[in-house]
Design a protein around this motif. Structure first.
Motif, PDB file in Angstrom:
ATOM      1  N   LYS A 182       0.697  -1.107   0.069  1.00 55.14           N
ATOM      2  CA  LYS A 182       0.103   0.047  -0.049  1.00 55.14           C
ATOM      3  C   LYS A 182       0.846   1.247  -0.044  1.00 55.14           C
ATOM      4  N   ASP A 183       0.336   2.217   0.062  1.00 53.99           N
ATOM      5  CA  ASP A 183       1.188   3.650   0.108  1.00 53.99           C
ATOM      6  C   ASP A 183       1.766   3.611   1.024  1.00 53.99           C
ATOM      7  N   VAL A 184       3.158   4.203   1.234  1.00 49.92           N
ATOM      8  CA  VAL A 184       3.989   4.194   2.205  1.00 49.92           C
ATOM      9  C   VAL A 184       3.506   5.348   3.205  1.00 49.92           C
ATOM     10  N   VAL A 185       3.650   4.923   4.565  1.00 43.48           N
ATOM     11  CA  VAL A 185       3.333   5.715   5.621  1.00 43.48           C
ATOM     12  C   VAL A 185       4.082   6.927   5.330  1.00 43.48           C
ATOM     13  N   ALA A 186       3.537   7.989   6.151  1.00 42.95           N
ATOM     14  CA  ALA A 186       4.243   9.315   6.213  1.00 42.95           C
ATOM     15  C   ALA A 186       5.680   9.364   6.645  1.00 42.95           C
ATOM     16  N   GLU A 187       6.864   9.934   6.126  1.00 42.10           N
ATOM     17  CA  GLU A 187       8.052   9.700   6.545  1.00 42.10           C
ATOM     18  C   GLU A 187       7.977  10.296   8.065  1.00 42.10           C
ATOM     19  N   GLU A 188       7.464  11.348   8.532  1.00 44.28           N
ATOM     20  CA  GLU A 188       7.546  11.532   9.699  1.00 44.28           C
ATOM     21  C   GLU A 188       7.298  10.632  11.060  1.00 44.28           C
ATOM     22  N   ASP A 189       6.052   9.677  10.353  1.00 48.73           N
ATOM     23  CA  ASP A 189       5.740   8.780  11.426  1.00 48.73           C
ATOM     24  C   ASP A 189       6.572   7.610  11.389  1.00 48.73           C
ATOM     25  N   PHE A 190       7.720   7.403  10.704  1.00 50.98           N
ATOM     26  CA  PHE A 190       8.227   6.042  10.576  1.00 50.98           C
ATOM     27  C   PHE A 190       9.130   5.681  11.648  1.00 50.98           C
ATOM     28  N   PRO A 191       9.728   6.905  12.165  1.00 52.05           N
ATOM     29  CA  PRO A 191      10.551   6.506  13.569  1.00 52.05           C
ATOM     30  C   PRO A 191       9.767   6.007  14.647  1.00 52.05           C
ATOM     31  N   GLU A 192       8.633   6.513  14.857  1.00 49.94           N
ATOM     32  CA  GLU A 192       7.640   6.053  16.056  1.00 49.94           C
ATOM     33  C   GLU A 192       7.311   4.665  15.511  1.00 49.94           C
ATOM     34  N   ILE A 193       6.988   4.241  14.445  1.00 47.86           N
ATOM     35  CA  ILE A 193       6.601   2.884  14.069  1.00 47.86           C
ATOM     36  C   ILE A 193       7.697   1.875  14.243  1.00 47.86           C
ATOM     37  N   LYS A 194       8.862   2.313  13.871  1.00 54.16           N
ATOM     38  CA  LYS A 194      10.186   1.737  14.314  1.00 54.16           C
ATOM     39  C   LYS A 194      10.356   1.290  15.695  1.00 54.16           C
ATOM     40  N   LYS A 195      10.141   2.457  16.415  1.00 52.77           N
ATOM     41  CA  LYS A 195      10.318   2.454  17.938  1.00 52.77           C
ATOM     42  C   LYS A 195       9.281   1.240  18.519  1.00 52.77           C
ATOM     43  N   ALA A 196       8.094   1.467  18.149  1.00 53.51           N
ATOM     44  CA  ALA A 196       6.980   0.528  18.676  1.00 53.51           C
ATOM     45  C   ALA A 196       7.397  -0.561  18.330  1.00 53.51           C
ATOM     46  N   LEU A 197       7.836  -1.208  17.224  1.00 55.14           N
ATOM     47  CA  LEU A 197       8.224  -2.554  16.849  1.00 55.14           C
ATOM     48  C   LEU A 197       9.760  -2.970  17.167  1.00 55.14           C
ATOM     49  N   LYS A 198      10.450  -2.214  18.261  1.00 58.64           N
ATOM     50  CA  LYS A 198      11.806  -2.492  18.447  1.00 58.64           C
ATOM     51  C   LYS A 198      11.768  -3.827  18.827  1.00 58.64           C
ATOM     52  N   ASN A 199      10.924  -4.325  19.847  1.00 59.17           N
ATOM     53  CA  ASN A 199      11.189  -5.763  20.585  1.00 59.17           C
ATOM     54  C   ASN A 199      11.072  -6.660  19.606  1.00 59.17           C
ATOM     55  N   ASP A 200       9.919  -6.619  18.584  1.00 56.00           N
ATOM     56  CA  ASP A 200       9.751  -7.578  17.790  1.00 56.00           C
ATOM     57  C   ASP A 200      10.872  -7.415  16.645  1.00 56.00           C
ATOM     58  N   LEU A 201      11.640  -6.637  16.551  1.00 58.41           N
ATOM     59  CA  LEU A 201      12.683  -6.499  15.404  1.00 58.41           C
ATOM     60  C   LEU A 201      13.897  -7.284  16.064  1.00 58.41           C
ATOM     61  N   ASP A 202      13.827  -7.108  17.476  1.00 59.85           N
ATOM     62  CA  ASP A 202      15.021  -7.742  18.276  1.00 59.85           C
ATOM     63  C   ASP A 202      14.905  -9.138  18.099  1.00 59.85           C
ATOM     64  N   MET A 203      13.644  -9.763  18.450  1.00 58.32           N
ATOM     65  CA  MET A 203      13.235 -10.951  18.203  1.00 58.32           C
ATOM     66  C   MET A 203      13.533 -11.670  16.921  1.00 58.32           C
ATOM     67  N   LEU A 204      13.543 -10.952  15.845  1.00 63.96           N
ATOM     68  CA  LEU A 204      13.731 -11.469  14.478  1.00 63.96           C
ATOM     69  C   LEU A 204      15.187 -11.865  14.274  1.00 63.96           C
ATOM     70  N   ILE A 205      16.119 -11.247  14.902  1.00 62.86           N
ATOM     71  CA  ILE A 205      17.548 -11.831  15.097  1.00 62.86           C
ATOM     72  C   ILE A 205      17.398 -13.222  16.005  1.00 62.86           C
ATOM     73  N   THR A 206      16.690 -13.467  16.935  1.00 62.84           N
ATOM     74  CA  THR A 206      16.557 -14.820  17.598  1.00 62.84           C
ATOM     75  C   THR A 206      15.997 -15.749  16.757  1.00 62.84           C
ATOM     76  N   ALA A 207      15.026 -15.343  16.111  1.00 62.61           N
ATOM     77  CA  ALA A 207      14.535 -16.420  15.086  1.00 62.61           C
ATOM     78  C   ALA A 207      15.506 -17.014  14.044  1.00 62.61           C
ATOM     79  N   GLN A 208      16.333 -15.880  13.496  1.00 64.13           N
ATOM     80  CA  GLN A 208      17.323 -16.477  12.590  1.00 64.13           C
ATOM     81  C   GLN A 208      18.206 -17.571  13.189  1.00 64.13           C
ATOM     82  N   TYR A 209      18.731 -16.993  14.261  1.00 62.21           N
ATOM     83  CA  TYR A 209      19.358 -17.974  15.259  1.00 62.21           C
ATOM     84  C   TYR A 209      18.981 -19.263  15.276  1.00 62.21           C
ATOM     85  N   TYR A 210      17.677 -19.262  15.764  1.00 62.82           N
ATOM     86  CA  TYR A 210      17.048 -20.580  15.900  1.00 62.82           C
ATOM     87  C   TYR A 210      17.042 -21.432  14.610  1.00 62.82           C
TER      88      TYR A 210
END
Length: 592
Positions: free
Chosen positions: A54-82
């Motif tokens: 879909k259309d890309v989210v507004a550029e100014e919103d992206f840092p907050e989205i990335k911050k909100a998903l930080k824990n999930d992104l950290d777990m992405l590394i763990t999943a790759q190691y598994y």
């Protein structure tokens, strides 16, 4: 339009621990069902299959989205190691590797053989020991626990390429588990369901769902160049921080990964639905598969900073496995480069109790027959079988761990071309390139050069060298090599001989990745290995010489699991929950 980030506040909550299914901590223990695995307080339940371009989210919103998903992104590394044989955010190690590979599929595929019986609880490699068989499914659940919220969080759709990567990882481990067990509760776990009852899905349905996911994943990656440059920069930065498996840390390599998995699955379907198999395979190749070292997917011991391949510690540190006699026989008969340097000789003298003959230490390369009755103990004085041959040398110690190896893809393309599919080249071209790039050693950090030294002569081998396996301790196990083909490509060979050559060389090239090796054995009958000794000591469904066809459905040792198996597992499997029951793509149709 500015997003309301507050409704996704759960994504930023601290992590807590929940109970998962398997314990990979002690190499010779049975599983402990109380292992702690990191999860969110409230597992999210959304639409994991939805990859919305879909259309890309507004550029100014992206840092907050990335911050909100930080824990999930950290777990992405763990999943790759598994996925690669790691645990709890750590790189691959012996404990996990043993439960995921060494206790089961490494033996079934004929790469290694367990040399001890775990105090009599595991008398042969074909023994029906459910706790050991739960290992690969424990890995699947661990990956689900680390990917579930990333897949089911609506906010992840705002960085859909990252969700596509998470879905690719989940589908990869689900494909492997489907091949091992025949059926798993795929949809429930993809939806982040946490408690019984779970509904098993049949293998064909799982494959169909994964292949649909892969098409959507590839479409997301194809669209990435159309995104605004600021967005591409943000996604590329996330990959720099959270991509543990690729060298390029690029969407292009993840796309090649997805297409390569699609090609692998297409070949598995060749006896079930050859028309669809051809279509999937040709689509994957046309879209772009792994076809150089730079785009291989996996972990390298020198660049990822783990000391050695986990199999080294299991073999030489713990004395839990030895080289399989079939593997020694095959490589010796073919005069493979490995036969010159990959096998160590016996570490201690071996005594034949029947005739009193003694084989002195350091005099022979000798593996163990699969299915051999094993003794208890990890030390020579209690169990002389531990004196049989190990793998040795830097090539073994620093083996890369692959999710997708270039050589595997070349052999898949060779088989496809042999079947008349459009693979971008001839069977001979991919066959020979696969051999040349099939070295198990570290081709990046410290290549030894051993493989290349012998390669030219190996490619010219026209006929297998006669070889007889001799067991120094029991001559009843002696057997003539079953490898009769050569290596050199010969256009005058019939298709069955060409297929045997392709699969045999693929088997050697992907060592020690036993999941695909065992799949090929069941699917094609190749490569040929020694008949397994004492197969009837499993669950009683196998006869002399039979190859084990699958592992028991997971969680059959728990009442809730047994209820799920009775309610949906047996129907989804399509047969009794036995070692002789074939998974959906494993049938008796001819190869051609």
């Amino acid at each position: 339009m500015k997003l309301n980030i507050l409704k996704y506040a759960l994504a930023a909550l601290p992590l807590v621990t929940f109970s998962a299914c398997m314990d990979f901590d002690t190499p010779s223990d049975e599983f402990n069902k109380e292992t702690d695995v990191t999860l969110r307080p409230e597992p999210l339940h959304g639409d994991a299959d939805n990859l919305e371009i879909k259309d890309v989210v507004a550029e100014e919103d992206f840092p907050e989205i990335k911050k909100a998903l930080k824990n999930d992104l950290d777990m992405l590394i763990t999943a790759q190691y598994y996925l690669m044989g790691g645990k709890d955010g750590n790189l691959p190690g012996e404990h996990q590797w043993q439960y995921v590979y060494s206790l089961t599929t490494d033996n079934y595929a004929g790469y290694t053989t367990c040399d001890q019986s775990w105090s009599g609880s595991f008398p042969t490699t074909y023994s029906y020991k459910r706790d050991f068989c739960e290992g690969p499914h424990g890995r699947f659940l661990s990956m689900k626990n680390n990917l579930g919220n990333l897949l089911n969080n609506d906010l992840t759709n705002e960085m859909v390429e990252i969700k596509a990567i998470a879905l690719l990882l989940f589908d990869h481990v689900a494909q492997e588990c489907t091949d091992l067990y025949g059926s798993i509760a795929y949809q429930d776990h993809k939806g982040n369901k946490e408690t019984n009852p779970f509904t098993f899905n049949d293998g064909y349905t799982i494959y169909t769902s994964i292949l649909k996911n892969l098409d959507d994943i590839i479409a997301v990656f194809d669209n990435f160049p159309n995104r605004p440059s600021w967005y591409q920069t943000q996604i590329n930065q996330i990959l720099q921080d959270n991509d543990a498996l690729t060298q390029t840390k690029s969407i292009d390599t993840w796309k090649r990964y997805a297409n390569s998995l699609k090609l692998r699955m297409a070949m598995h379907l060749v006896k079930v639905n050859p028309t669809d198999a051809q279509r999937y395979a040709e689509e994957a190749v046309a879209s772009g598969v792994v076809e150089d070292m730079a785009n291989e997917v996996g972990l390298n011991p020198t660049t990822n900073y783990f000391n050695a391949h986990p199999l080294k510690g299991i073999m030489s540190g713990w004395n839990d496995v030895r080289v399989n006699a079939s593997f020694v026989s095959m490589l010796t008969s073919l005069q493979h480069p490995y036969s010159n340097y990959l096998f160590a000789k016996n570490t201690d003298k071996l005594i034949n109790s029947a005739d009193g003959s003694v084989t002195d230490a350091g005099t022979v390369v000798v593996g163990l027959r699969a299915g051999l009755r094993m003794e208890s103990g990890q030390q020579y004085y209690a169990n002389p079988r531990v004196a049989y041959s190990q793998f040795t040398g830097e090539d073994f110690e620093f083996m890369n761990i692959y999710a997708i190896k270039w050589a595997e893809i070349d052999f898949l393309r060779a088989e496809g071309a042999l079947r008349g599919w459009s693979m971008g080249g001839t069977p001979q071209f991919f066959y020979e390139r696969g051999i040349k790039n099939g070295d198990c050693g570290d081709r990046f950090g410290f290549p030894s050069g051993n493989y290349e030294t012998y390669l030219d002569d190996y490619m010219e081998v026209e006929k297998a060298v006669p070889y007889t396996y001799v067991d120094p301790m029991d001559h009843n196990n002696n057997i003539e090599s079953v490898t009769k083909i050569g290596v050199k490509w010969n256009d005058s060979d019939d298709n069955e001989t060409k297929l045997e050559k392709i699969i045999t060389q693929k088997y050697i090239a992907i060592f020690p990745y036993s999941y695909e090796a065992w799949t090929d054995m069941r699917r094609t009958g190749y490569p040929k290995i020694f008949p397994v000794l004492n197969p009837n000591l499993g669950d009683g469904s196998l006869n002399d010489g039979d190859l084990i066809r699958r592992m028991p459905l997971p969680h059959g040792d728990l009442q809730a699991g047994m209820d799920d198996i009775a309610t949906s597992g047996i129907e989804a499997l399509g047969g009794p929950d036995l070692q002789a029951t074939r998974v959906f793509w494993d049938n008796t149709n001819p190869n051609f």
